[in-house]
Design a protein around this motif. Structure first.
Motif, short mmCIF file in Angstrom:
data_model
loop_
_atom_site.label_atom_id
_atom_site.label_comp_id
_atom_site.label_asym_id
_atom_site.label_seq_id
_atom_site.Cartn_x
_atom_site.Cartn_y
_atom_site.Cartn_z
N GLN A 83 0.86 -1.20 0.00
CA GLN A 83 0.00 0.00 0.00
C GLN A 83 0.88 1.23 0.00
N PRO A 84 0.40 2.34 -0.61
CA PRO A 84 1.16 3.60 -0.51
C PRO A 84 1.36 3.95 0.96
N ASN A 85 2.48 4.60 1.28
CA ASN A 85 2.73 4.98 2.67
C ASN A 85 2.40 6.46 2.88
N LEU A 91 2.69 13.62 -0.59
CA LEU A 91 3.02 14.28 -1.86
C LEU A 91 1.76 14.55 -2.67
N ALA A 92 0.80 13.62 -2.62
CA ALA A 92 -0.45 13.84 -3.35
C ALA A 92 -1.19 15.05 -2.77
N HIS A 111 2.74 5.86 -6.14
CA HIS A 111 2.38 7.30 -6.21
C HIS A 111 0.97 7.45 -6.79
N GLU A 112 0.70 6.75 -7.87
CA GLU A 112 -0.61 6.85 -8.51
C GLU A 112 -1.71 6.37 -7.55
N ARG A 113 -1.43 5.27 -6.86
CA ARG A 113 -2.46 4.73 -5.96
C ARG A 113 -2.68 5.63 -4.75
N ALA A 114 -1.70 6.52 -4.46
CA ALA A 114 -1.90 7.51 -3.39
C ALA A 114 -2.63 8.74 -3.91
N GLY A 115 -2.87 8.81 -5.21
CA GLY A 115 -3.61 9.94 -5.77
C GLY A 115 -2.76 10.96 -6.49
N SER A 116 -1.50 10.67 -6.70
CA SER A 116 -0.64 11.62 -7.41
C SER A 116 -0.72 11.41 -8.91
#
Ligand SMILES: NC(=O)c1ccc[n+]([C@@H]2O[C@H](COP(=O)([O-])OP(=O)(O)OC[C@H]3O[C@@H](n4cnc5c(N)ncnc54)[C@H](O)[C@@H]3O)[C@@H](O)[C@H]2O)c1
Ligand SMILES: [Zn+2]
Length: 250
Positions: A83-85, A91-92, A111-116
């Protein structure tokens, strides 16, 4: 919890108050706290007896494609299970507040899965599968992966029958043109560059901080360990990605 060091907080304030632009350059350390091993850190996997430098090459693929595909299937599975940390998420959020370009050397999709929105994956993406021979993107889904340390015969290209390879840049290969030009644009345009979790040993990506600095940016390294870049940046913060980056949100 440590706060952002004063000089770095001031650099961030200066960069954003004056209509500036932040470029964040991330490396494998960015995803370490998500459980994805770095190349040069300690591995506790069964694959640790293999040297990535010798698996991540076109020569290795030609010699033993099933070994290389098995290694990448293991890495893809690690990423899927991770999972994204808090650093990815910070950053997102930061990108919603200030103009920010994100350049990553990582081939994962955290990064993408965190919304960036990632401006440049300079070393490609694990999941952008394509044919080794004709380059055609692989439209089908991934094969079933049984796990463990084993050879896995790669899937075949629907167009030419050659083997399907991961969408990463191997050692000795050129970087994708569009990603590299997006990365250099961001480095030349930014007023502040945050360099997170990279050892600074893999060129040309490791040259981006120096490029940013030549174009007037302040460069900050965020890494728990000294790196090849530490001596040439303006500020160093010995913090991990998941600990340090959320502090930028105040
Ligand atoms: N997650 C991924 O996609 C992944 C994983 C391994 C390797 N790679 C590839 O391997 C190449 C290796 O170069 P690199 O410089 O990115 O990685 P690297 O393995 O050479 O260096 C990792 C760096 O991260 C630092 N680090 C370790 N834990 C950290 C943490 N919690 N927070 C912040 N920093 C931490 C280490 O001190 C080190 O400087 C890259 O080009 C990348 O494409 C990608
Ligand atoms: Zn093909």
């Amino acid at each position: 919890m440590d706060a952002v060091p004063a000089a770095i907080a001031e650099a961030l304030r200066r960069a954003t108050d004056t209509g500036g632009h932040i470029c964040v350059l991330t490396g494998a350390g960015m995803s370490a706290e998500s459980g994805i091993p770095t190349f040069r850190g300690t591995h506790d996997s069964l694959w640790s007896r293999f040297d990535p430098m010798r698996l991540a090459t076109a020569e290795a693929w030609r010699e033993d494609p099933a070994l290389v595909w098995g290694w990448y299937r293991w890495r893809m599975q690690l990423v899927r299970d991770a999972q994204p940390n808090a650093g990815h998420r910070a950053l997102a959020t930061l990108a919603q507040r200030v103009p920010l370009s994100l350049v990553t050397q990582n081939v994962d999709d955290l990064h993408e899965r965190a919304g960036s929105l990632v401006d440049a994956h300079v070393h490609g993406s694990l999941f952008a599968l394509r044919c080794f021979a004709c380059g055609r993107a692989h439209a089908g889904s991934l094969d079933d992966y049984v796990g463990g340390m084993q050879r896995v015969e790669p899937m075949r290209c629907a167009a030419c029958g050659d083997r399907i390879r991961p969408g990463v840049v191997w050692f000795g290969e050129a970087l994708p043109d569009d990603a590299w030009s997006a990365a250099t644009d961001a480095a030349m345009r930014c007023t502040l560059m945050l360099v997170v979790g990279t050892s600074g040993l893999v060129y040309p990506a490791a040259g981006l901080p120096a490029l940013a600095r030549r174009h007037g940016a302040t460069v900050v390294e965020i890494n728990p360990e000294p790196t090849a870049l530490s001596a040439e940046v303006d500020h160093v913060w010995r913090a991990t990605a998941a600990h340090g980056l959320p502090r930028f949100l105040g």
